[in-house]
Design a protein around this motif. Structure first.
Motif, PDB file in Angstrom:
ATOM      1  N   GLN A  75      31.482  48.222  45.248  1.00  9.78           N
ATOM      2  CA  GLN A  75      31.487  49.129  46.326  1.00  9.78           C
ATOM      3  C   GLN A  75      32.861  49.702  46.189  1.00  9.78           C
ATOM      4  OE1 GLN A  75      31.661  45.702  49.023  1.00  9.78           O
ATOM      5  NE2 GLN A  75      29.623  46.061  49.796  1.00  9.78           N
ATOM      6  N   SER A  76      33.178  50.479  45.144  1.00  8.78           N
ATOM      7  CA  SER A  76      34.304  50.850  44.796  1.00  8.78           C
ATOM      8  C   SER A  76      34.569  52.279  45.394  1.00  8.78           C
ATOM      9  CB  SER A  76      34.561  51.323  43.190  1.00  8.78           C
ATOM     10  OG  SER A  76      33.620  51.931  42.649  1.00  8.78           O
TER      11      SER A  76
ATOM     12  N   GLY B 207      40.233  54.106  40.530  1.00 11.97           N
ATOM     13  CA  GLY B 207      39.232  53.294  41.043  1.00 11.97           C
ATOM     14  C   GLY B 207      37.901  53.155  40.571  1.00 11.97           C
TER      15      GLY B 207
ATOM     16  N   GLU C 202      37.519  43.438  42.718  1.00 17.38           N
ATOM     17  CA  GLU C 202      38.891  43.680  43.222  1.00 17.38           C
ATOM     18  C   GLU C 202      39.800  44.502  42.775  1.00 17.38           C
ATOM     19  OE1 GLU C 202      38.766  41.895  46.341  1.00 17.38           O
ATOM     20  OE2 GLU C 202      40.911  42.296  46.655  1.00 17.38           O
TER      21      GLU C 202
ATOM     22  N   LYS D 176      39.106  47.947  43.772  1.00 23.42           N
ATOM     23  CA  LYS D 176      39.036  48.706  44.909  1.00 23.42           C
ATOM     24  C   LYS D 176      40.574  48.850  45.232  1.00 23.42           C
ATOM     25  CE  LYS D 176      36.630  45.771  47.772  1.00 23.42           C
ATOM     26  NZ  LYS D 176      36.607  44.636  48.614  1.00 23.42           N
TER      27      LYS D 176
END
Lengths: 486, 314
Positions: free
Chosen positions: A243-244, A275, A430, A433
């Protein structure tokens, strides 16, 4: 007519590696051996192939009890093993590979053997020139050499230990054809793997090990989720999602060309945002590796320009790249990524250290904390070669500095079990993100589609496809990898 | 250059041939016996002392071989059983054996003693040209020819020779094929050491007669270099020895002509060797000749992959 293991038990110190394992494998059966790293597969395989002796239990072949104390006893009894890395003598010719260590009962005759090699090659569709040097063979061909040799030695049971780790897709298909042919000719095959799809596609039955115990031996095909449950216990699959959040342009490649002795990539025009996650698809050697090295500043490009935050950085040193948050993780984790022989503490002391002296207490504390944070199975005094592939990759991630700008990474999850692979991706997502641009290569199309925002397809040294992963299909990627524009 | 001079080259290089063949088979098995210089000194001293005392040259040669063989066994034992570093043990033994030879040899310094007698081979020795060079020598030289030929055949054309290569190349694969890796390593280290010792004794009984401190003129170190130069191939190694002998002789002959170069000429063989190695290891040259045939194997000699590594089964 079968191989029968009865109550095999083996312990190392206090660890019970094989706890009372009994399996029967029929003639012509392809029998899978499944389990995550450390489940006891290797120990069991080593016992069957004579490298280890069990503490208790019996092995019988065709009703005859076997008493083996070395691998040569095993092959004499008819049990041969193909190791993950085939045990071939590279400077020897194929014929000499057959002849090394020849039992006294067989004639040392190169001429006669050439005919035998040709005969076996013909029967199984191998491409083995008896006089070729083994060093000129691909890994797949070295496997063929070993299989042919074991057949020639009279193997009736063949163990294949993770045979698909280091070979190409085509070679894998050839290998599977060979395995099926061997089984059809009456060979009992034990196929060791932690790849569920391979087990499903080739095995008749599968023995699942977990923490040294035999969990079950289901007949295949059966639902893959069931196998996963057997392997990991009641384990719920939780695939992390990409879900970047994509920020502004960070890195711009303006027609760069990079090459080294073995590979080249030319005319790469590309923009990467903060990202963003970019997957590089392609056959081995199509240019992904050299592009990743070029992006990380490890190999200088010989043409074209690179811009980072709108400033040209083409001619900056690798040191500059590192100081500005570029990082490279190679596919060869043990050989290139980590330093064999140095402990984990020493790795951390090296990684973060700017001063001329080392504060060992601090380094040990840092190593201790990171081991826990990244749940690495090992101690601060473990060395990379003692760790499993999954734990090596975790260690490499743990060693990365915080706040990276660009992470350039080869095969993030190659050779890892499912649990580790998922964990690695959680960690990478992570990072993304938090603004790190991740560029990775992979030969796993599902991995490319699941985790990247965009996929670049490399084909013999050029980028021939720039796809949005949400809009593409495995079929489209597969065709481009093969050089076909659909 | 006349035949007599070339004959001198052959006999001068003969101790080197023994030592180089010995070390080559030891290293083929994966063990580095770095103690060569010390071993050869001690066996040169022992060989001379035994011959001097008994008047029997053959006994002297055997004694030289045995003492060096025992030093080699120390290296084999400490690396296989005690798992010590072969390089470290080898260097320590070099120093130890060298000093020991000086100490034990005190009573034999500069005494005239027996030497190996010449033996003219009837028919071969009369061949014009090569006859006087190769076959008007002594039994020691003739046995060195046989040794080179034998080990070439043994290593590449026999079952045991292939097993020997297998052990030094990839011991775990050799073990998986039923070869007793460590037994072979003990055997070939001892055998190689014996030949090294013969070389040492041959030096004091045939080349530079008698005994003096540091007698062998660093032939041990030179032999170690020639093993590498010879690409672990017996014939190439032997040719390396003769080439070295020839270059030494050339330097000796040139010295009166260029007195100002007298210090430089004797060291010419060494850079020349390095340059030759650089040349044949060049990628393009290797590519041209990288073929699985007799010639390719001759040129592209490379170290056994497991050289210096100890082996332990699972």
């Amino acid at each position: 007519m079968s191989l029968k293991l009865l109550n095999i038990r083996k312990s190392f110190g206090t660890i019970l590696a094989n706890d009372d394992i009994s399996v029967e494998i029929g003639q012509g059966e392809i029998h899978g051996l499944l389990g995550e790293n450390g489940a006891g597969k290797s120990t069991l395989v080593n016992i069957i192939s004579g490298s280890l002796t069990s503490d208790s239990g019996t092995i019988s072949l065709d009703g005859k009890y076997l008493d083996m104390s070395s691998p040569s006893d095993a092959i004499e009894a008819g049990i041969g093993i193909l190791h993950q890395e085939p045990l071939v003598f590279l400077p020897f010719s194929i014929v000499d590979n057959f002849l090394a260590g020849l039992p006294k009962s067989r004639d040392f005759d190169r001429k006669l053997l050439q005919d035998d090699v040709r005969k076996i090659s013909q029967e199984y569709g191998f491409d083995l020139d008896p006089n070729a040097l083994a060093s000129n063979l691909t890994v797949g061909e070295r496997q063929q050499l070993e299989i042919a040799r074991l057949l020639w030695m009279g193997a009736r049971v063949l163990i294949l230990d993770e045979p698909t780790t280091a070979i190409s897709e085509t070679q894998r298909e050839n290998l599977f054809t060979t395995i099926k042919l061997l089984a059809a000719n009456g060979m009992s095959v034990i196929f060791v793997s932690h790849k569920l799809d391979e087990i499903q596609s080739i095995c008749d039955r599968v023995t699942v090990l977990r923490k040294g115990s035999l969990i079950d031996t289901p007949t295949l095909p059966c639902p893959t989720s069931e196998l996963v449950n057997l392997m990991f216990g009641e384990y719920t699959q939780d695939i992390p999602q990409n879900q970047s959040v994509i920020g502004e342009n960070l890195l711009v490649l303006d027609g760069i060309c990079v090459k080294d002795a073995n590979s080249v990539i030319e005319e790469v025009h590309c923009k990467f945002s903060e990202g963003e996650i970019i997957g590089l698809a392609g056959l081995e050697g199509a240019g992904q590796r050299i592009l990743l090295r070029g992006i990380a500043g490890l190999t200088k490009c010989y043409r074209g320009r690179i811009f980072f935050k709108e400033k040209e950085i083409t001619n900056q040193s690798y040191k500059w790249y590192m100081e500005n948050g570029f990082h490279y993780l190679p596919a060869d984790r043990e050989g290139e990524g980590l330093i064999q022989g140095l402990t984990i503490t020493e790795h951390f002391a090296l990684a973060g250290n700017q001063s001329q002296t080392i504060d060992w207490n601090k380094a040990a504390q840092l190593a201790e904390d990171k081991l826990r944070e990244y749940s690495i199975r090992g101690t601060v005094t473990s060395k990379p070669e003692d760790l499993s592939g999954g734990n090596q990759q975790r260690l490499l991630l743990a060693l990365m500095p915080d706040n990276l700008s660009v992470l350039s990474m080869e095969h993030p999850t190659r050779g890892l079990d499912i649990e580790s692979a998922e964990w690695i991706w959680k960690e990478l997502l992570e990072r993304s993100k938090n603004g790190t641009t991740i560029i990775f290569s992979s030969s796993d199309i599902d991995e490319l589609i699941n985790f990247s925002d965009r996929i670049l397809v490399c084909f013999s040294g050029t980028i021939i496809g720039n796809l949005l992963s949400k809009e593409t299909t495995p079929y489209e990627i597969g065709s481009l990898i093969g050089g076909i524009h659909s | 250059m006349n035949p007599e001079t070339l004959a001198i080259v052959i006999s001068y290089a003969t101790p080197l041939v023994f030592a180089v063949i010995g070390e080559t088979i030891t290293e083929k098995a994966g063990v580095v016996n770095l103690s060569l210089d010390g071993s050869m000194l001690l066996s040169a001293m022992t060989g001379f002392a035994v011959s001097f005392t008994t008047g029997n040259v053959v006994l002297g040669l055997m004694a030289g071989g045995l003492i060096s063989s025992n030093i080699a066994l120390v290296i084999a034992f400490s690396s296989i059983r005690l798992r010590l570093n072969q390089i470290a043990v080898g260097i320590v033994l070099t120093l130890f054996a060298a000093k020991l030879s000086a100490f034990l040899g005190q009573d034999f310094v500069r005494k005239p003693g027996p030497s190996v007698q010449d033996l003219h081979i009837p028919v071969l020795g009369d061949i014009p040209g090569i006859g006087p060079i190769l076959f008007q020598q002594n039994l020691l030289v003739y046995s060195s020819y046989i040794l080179v030929g034998f080990f070439f055949w043994f290593i590449f054309y026999t079952r045991q020779g292939l097993n020997l290569q297998a052990v030094g190349e990839r011991p775990e694969a050799a073990y998986a094929r039923g070869i007793d890796v460590n037994k072979l390593r003990y055997f070939y280290t001892a055998l190689g050491g014996f030949l090294v010792g013969l070389g040492g004794a041959a030096f004091s009984l045939d080349v530079k007669l008698g005994w003096s401190d540091g007698h062998i003129a660093n032939f041990g170190w030179i032999a170690l270099a020639i093993v590498i130069f010879g690409g672990w191939h017996p014939i190439r190694a032997a040719l390396g020895c003769y080439l070295f002998g020839l270059l030494q002789l050339v330097a000796l002959k040139l010295q009166p002509l260029f007195p100002q170069l007298s210090q430089v000429l004797p060291i010419i063989p060494f850079p020349l060797m390095i340059m030759t190695l650089v040349f044949i290891n060049h990628r393009k040259i290797q590519y041209l000749i990288l073929r699985n045939n007799v010639f390719g194997r001759f040129i592209t000699g490379r170290a056994p992959s497991a050289l210096g590594e100890s082996f332990q089964r699972l």
